[in-house]
Scaffold this motif. Structure first.
Motif, short mmCIF file in Angstrom:
data_model
loop_
_atom_site.label_atom_id
_atom_site.label_comp_id
_atom_site.label_asym_id
_atom_site.label_seq_id
_atom_site.Cartn_x
_atom_site.Cartn_y
_atom_site.Cartn_z
N SER A 289 15.29 -9.13 4.06
CA SER A 289 15.50 -7.89 4.82
C SER A 289 14.17 -7.26 5.22
O SER A 289 13.10 -7.65 4.77
N CYS A 290 14.30 -6.24 6.05
CA CYS A 290 13.11 -5.53 6.56
C CYS A 290 12.25 -5.02 5.41
O CYS A 290 11.02 -5.16 5.43
N ASN A 291 12.87 -4.41 4.41
CA ASN A 291 12.10 -3.85 3.29
C ASN A 291 11.47 -4.95 2.46
O ASN A 291 10.30 -4.86 2.06
N THR A 292 12.22 -6.01 2.18
CA THR A 292 11.68 -7.10 1.37
C THR A 292 10.57 -7.83 2.13
O THR A 292 9.57 -8.25 1.53
N THR A 293 10.73 -7.96 3.43
CA THR A 293 9.67 -8.56 4.26
C THR A 293 8.38 -7.76 4.11
O THR A 293 7.30 -8.32 3.86
N ALA A 294 8.50 -6.45 4.26
CA ALA A 294 7.30 -5.60 4.19
C ALA A 294 6.65 -5.66 2.81
O ALA A 294 5.42 -5.74 2.68
N LEU A 295 7.47 -5.64 1.76
CA LEU A 295 6.90 -5.71 0.40
C LEU A 295 6.22 -7.07 0.19
O LEU A 295 5.13 -7.14 -0.40
N SER A 296 6.83 -8.13 0.67
CA SER A 296 6.25 -9.47 0.49
C SER A 296 4.90 -9.57 1.18
O SER A 296 3.96 -10.20 0.66
N ARG A 297 4.77 -8.96 2.35
CA ARG A 297 3.49 -9.04 3.08
C ARG A 297 2.35 -8.37 2.33
O ARG A 297 1.18 -8.73 2.51
N VAL A 298 2.66 -7.37 1.52
CA VAL A 298 1.62 -6.70 0.73
C VAL A 298 1.39 -7.46 -0.58
O VAL A 298 0.24 -7.64 -1.01
N ILE A 299 2.48 -7.89 -1.19
CA ILE A 299 2.36 -8.55 -2.50
C ILE A 299 1.59 -9.87 -2.39
O ILE A 299 0.75 -10.18 -3.25
N ALA A 300 1.83 -10.64 -1.32
CA ALA A 300 1.21 -11.98 -1.22
C ALA A 300 -0.32 -11.93 -1.32
O ALA A 300 -0.90 -12.61 -2.18
N PRO A 301 -1.00 -11.13 -0.49
CA PRO A 301 -2.47 -11.14 -0.61
C PRO A 301 -2.97 -10.53 -1.92
O PRO A 301 -3.98 -11.00 -2.47
N LEU A 302 -2.27 -9.51 -2.43
CA LEU A 302 -2.72 -8.89 -3.69
C LEU A 302 -2.58 -9.89 -4.84
O LEU A 302 -3.47 -10.01 -5.69
N ALA B 62 -12.39 -2.69 -0.90
CA ALA B 62 -12.03 -4.12 -0.97
C ALA B 62 -10.54 -4.29 -0.65
O ALA B 62 -10.14 -5.23 0.06
N ILE B 63 -9.72 -3.38 -1.14
CA ILE B 63 -8.28 -3.45 -0.85
C ILE B 63 -8.04 -3.25 0.66
O ILE B 63 -7.27 -3.98 1.28
N LEU B 64 -8.74 -2.27 1.22
CA LEU B 64 -8.57 -2.01 2.65
C LEU B 64 -8.97 -3.23 3.48
O LEU B 64 -8.28 -3.59 4.44
N ASP B 65 -10.10 -3.86 3.11
CA ASP B 65 -10.53 -5.06 3.84
C ASP B 65 -9.48 -6.16 3.72
O ASP B 65 -9.16 -6.85 4.69
N LEU B 66 -8.94 -6.31 2.51
CA LEU B 66 -7.93 -7.36 2.28
C LEU B 66 -6.71 -7.13 3.16
O LEU B 66 -6.21 -8.05 3.83
#
Ligand SMILES: NC(=O)C1=CN([C@@H]2O[C@H](COP(=O)(O)OP(=O)(O)OC[C@H]3O[C@@H](n4cnc5c(N)ncnc54)[C@H](O)[C@@H]3O)[C@@H](O)[C@H]2O)C=CC1
Ligand SMILES: O=C(OP(=O)(O)O)[C@H](O)COP(=O)(O)O
Length: 354
Positions: free
Chosen positions: A139-152, A236-240
């Motif tokens: 879903s839209c929310n899970t997509t958005a969360l995954s996009r942040v979680i993956a690089p972190l 560093a987080i912002l750059d990531l």
């Protein structure tokens, strides 16, 4: 050329069709509608072949003056793959229809995870969908969360994710939905379905989610707290995050305080339907307290899953890899609001008299 059929031409389906039409390696074989409403009329105007999703409704299209090319069976015959964009819970009825015709299909996030062999997010698990016959774009929310979680997760490791989601009550066209004068814990007990849904993409991430519904239609808002396994600084987080093509880090200078201005910015930028395919993270909200990262992001529920559907198609029926597919999708749709601001950085400052 991949021939893509779209079954269910509503909020998600019409955007998927336009995104398919924009790809150099895909074409829309047709779109299936249940009734000849305004969306059916614009589908024809956009040049898509129209199919009657329910056979005995074909006459209704003829009565309304809209030609149909056939029923769902004919659409499937004309397609290498179908993107099913029907309302939640229709997918389980449709899957056997696709199976009977040996046609792979993509389902949407409103369906349960068991509708498909794989739950999908392009940035996080593209290869899991390789050659799969049935895939669910989360879903839209899970997509958005995954996009942040993956690089972190890749860069720092994650100990725990805690998210509060303030969900829009309905899409702008969903005139019957609410609440209209309240903010509802929904569900009132934890967890909301989003945490378990994130675990279909990241089985090992420890995540708690709480959700509310608010009387807005434009976007969802997430408040995130991620406890990392190390202590990077905020820059560093912002750059990531800024390096992620589907995350727009809203600069302070943009003077964007919420969904209204984000949507206005999208429309001013010439985005179709004012769509924002990227997560919108307020740069100023990114803060670190020891290993704890905090941030706010907004999510355009009608459009963030659209590039993911395109990448899912390539994962399932081509040998294109994740990076190449994401680049191709982004280029065809012009995903990447960040780059517009980068371009401004290259300009010389205009001197201002006191
Ligand atoms: N709208 C949103 O914010 C998002 C929706 N999703 C998911 O995408 C899916 C579709 O949602 P929306 O596009 O919002 O729904 P929608 O209601 O806007 O569109 C669904 C379309 O399918 C048609 N339809 C109904 N029964 C059908 C059938 N048997 N065969 C073919 N078409 C049929 C409807 O008439 C409508 O045009 C759901 O699983 C939803 O949870 C995912 C992310 C965001
Ligand atoms: O998939 C969505 O949200 P979700 O991630 O909260 O399930 C879409 O915003 C649709 O949500 P809805 O079920 O409120 O129409």
């Amino acid at each position: 050329m991949i021939h893509v059929g779209v079954n269910g031409y509503g909020t998600i389906g019409k955007r998927v069709a336009d995104a398919v039409a924009a790809q150099p390696d895909m074409t829309v074989s047709g779109v299936a509608k249940t009734r000849p409403n305004y969306e059916a009329e614009t589908a024809v105007r956009r040049g898509y072949d129209l199919y009657a999703a329910i056979d005995d409704r074909a006459d209704a299209f003829a009565d309304a003056g809209l030609d149909v090319a056939g029923g769902l069976e004919e659409l499937i015959e004309a397609s290498d793959i179908v993107v099913d964009c029907c309302p939640s819970d229709i997918g389980p009825k449709n899957r056997p229809v696709y199976e009977d015709r040996d046609t792979p299909a993509i389902f949407q996030g409103g369906e349960g995870a068991d509708i498909a062999d794989v739950s999908f997010n392009a940035r996080s698990n593209f290869e899991d969908a390789r050659d799969a016959d049935y895939v669910r774009v989360v879903s839209c929310n899970t997509t958005a969360l995954s996009r942040v979680i993956a690089p972190l997760e890749e860069e720092y490791g994650i100990e725990k994710v805690r998210v509060t989601l303030v969900r829009r009550s309905g899409d702008p066209s969903e005139t019957g939905r609410g609440p209209v004068n309240d903010v509802l814990p929904d569900p009132v007990s934890i967890p909301s379905h989003h945490g378990p849904d994130v675990n279909t993409i990241f089985p090992d991430v420890d995540i708690d989610t709480l959700a509310l519904k608010a009387p807005t239609t434009l976007m969802h808002t997430h408040s995130l707290n991620v406890t990392l396994e190390s202590e990077p600084d905020e820059s560093a987080i912002l750059d990531l995050l800024a390096d992620e093509s589907r995350i727009f880090t809203i600069p302070e200078t943009a003077d964007i305080d919420g969904a209204g201005k984000l949507k206005d910015y999208a429309l001013d930028s010439g985005r179709p339907r004012g769509d924002l395919w990227e997560n919108c993270v307020w740069a100023e909200s990114v803060g670190m307290e020891g290993p704890d990262l905090y941030l706010f992001q907004n999510v355009h529920q009608e459009s963030d899953v659209i590039p993911e559907n395109i990448d899912a198609i390539r994962a399932m029926v081509t040998d294109v890899d994740a990076a190449a597919s994401i680049d191709r999708t982004n280029e065809a749709l012009d995903v990447g609001l960040e780059s517009l601001f980068d371009a401004h950085d290259d300009r010389e400052a205009v001197p201002v008299d006191d």
